[in-house]
Design an enzyme around this catalytic site. Structure first.
Site, PDB file in Angstrom:
ATOM      1  N   TYR A 187       6.403  10.178  -2.818  1.00 42.13           N
ATOM      2  CA  TYR A 187       6.589   8.734  -2.650  1.00 42.13           C
ATOM      3  C   TYR A 187       5.566   7.959  -3.479  1.00 42.13           C
ATOM      4  O   TYR A 187       5.912   7.005  -4.180  1.00 42.13           O
ATOM      5  CB  TYR A 187       6.455   8.382  -1.171  1.00 42.13           C
ATOM      6  N   LYS A 219       6.552   5.371  -6.506  1.00 40.03           N
ATOM      7  CA  LYS A 219       6.251   3.945  -6.388  1.00 40.03           C
ATOM      8  C   LYS A 219       5.212   3.490  -7.411  1.00 40.03           C
ATOM      9  O   LYS A 219       5.261   2.350  -7.897  1.00 40.03           O
ATOM     10  CB  LYS A 219       5.794   3.629  -4.969  1.00 40.03           C
TER      11      LYS A 219
END
Length: 266
Positions: free
Chosen positions: A171, A175
């Site tokens: 993640y 991001k």
């Protein structure tokens, strides 16, 4: 379904705008679509599942707004192209885009499956790139009214360019890439009168912010000591930040990554 907002009959900040929201069937995407419509925008929501999108359109329509839905997968370029074309064909142009769709993949780096890693990057990073590609192309056709030809806001995260957490490597990587991609797009699109920025939320009051097995009450207790703010942000608070970045009042903001995490990354 969240409560709808009444539409601003006086026109609103976005009365002449056409907005495309990816991931518009729930959470931040739905709240932002509803918020744009409440201020007069015509809104198209995009997602992979038709039913949640229809619920968002129903919320907006019930409050007197104008909305449409497109079922599409942002990892498929033909889907993205068709969604942008549909928006322009239906409402005449595309002036604002909120690229909010993404995924969460948790687990230690040594335990992650390669196929899951690739799928995570494909949705969050490649999907955002494909949206940017076709949104910018569509916005270039707009007439510059003094405040540019268009605005794009991408959803990054405080976990990425601003802080990291063990067990969230996939993640964090995805991001952080969205944040960097937003800056590059901002530099490339500025000459066309198109502003590109990002938001980086921390925990938000959505199911996605809950850890496995955690209840909302557990999350509230965890966050009391996790950030100076001591709570999760609400969906409406994040939506308000997106609307500000999309407004003429944020005109000087180019390539900015607005951190909305209650001070957790300080």
């Amino acid at each position: 379904m969240t409560a709808s907002r009444s539409i601003d009959t006086g026109g609103g900040r976005f009365a002449d705008q056409v907005v495309l929201v990816t991931g518009g069937g729930s959470g931040i995407g739905r709240a932002t679509a509803v918020a744009f419509a409440a201020e007069g925008a015509r809104v198209v929501v995009l997602g992979r599942r038709a039913e949640p999108l229809a619920e968002t359109v129903e919320l907006i329509s019930a409050a007197g707004g104008v909305a449409d839905a497109v079922t599409a997968d942002i990892t498929v370029e033909d889907d993205v192209r068709a969604a942008v074309d549909h928006t322009v064909t239906t409402f005449g142009r595309l002036t604002i885009a909120f690229n909010n769709a993404g995924a969460v993949l948790a687990g230690p780096l040594t335990d992650l499956d390669r196929a899951a890693w690739t799928a995570n990057l494909d949705l969050t990073v490649t999907g955002t790139w494909l949206c940017l590609k076709h949104e910018i192309r569509a916005m270039r056709a707009n007439v510059d009214h003094g405040d540019g030809r268009g605005v794009i806001v991408n959803t990054a995260s405080n976990l990425g360019a601003h802080t990291v957490r063990a067990g969230m490597g996939a993640y964090v990587t995805a991001k952080a890439a969205v944040s960097a991609l937003s800056r590059v797009a901002a530099v490339e699109a500025a000459a066309d009168g198109i502003r590109v920025n990002a938001i980086s939320p921390g925990p938000v009051d959505t199911p996605m912010s809950l850890r496995p097995g955690e209840t909302p009450q557990d999350r509230a207790a965890r966050l009391r000591d996790a950030s100076p703010l001591g709570r999760a942000a609400t969906r409406d608070e994040i939506a308000s930040a997106v609307l500000w970045l999309a407004s003429p009042g944020a005109g000087p903001a180019i390539g900015h990554d607005l951190v909305l995490d209650g001070g957790a990354s300080l």
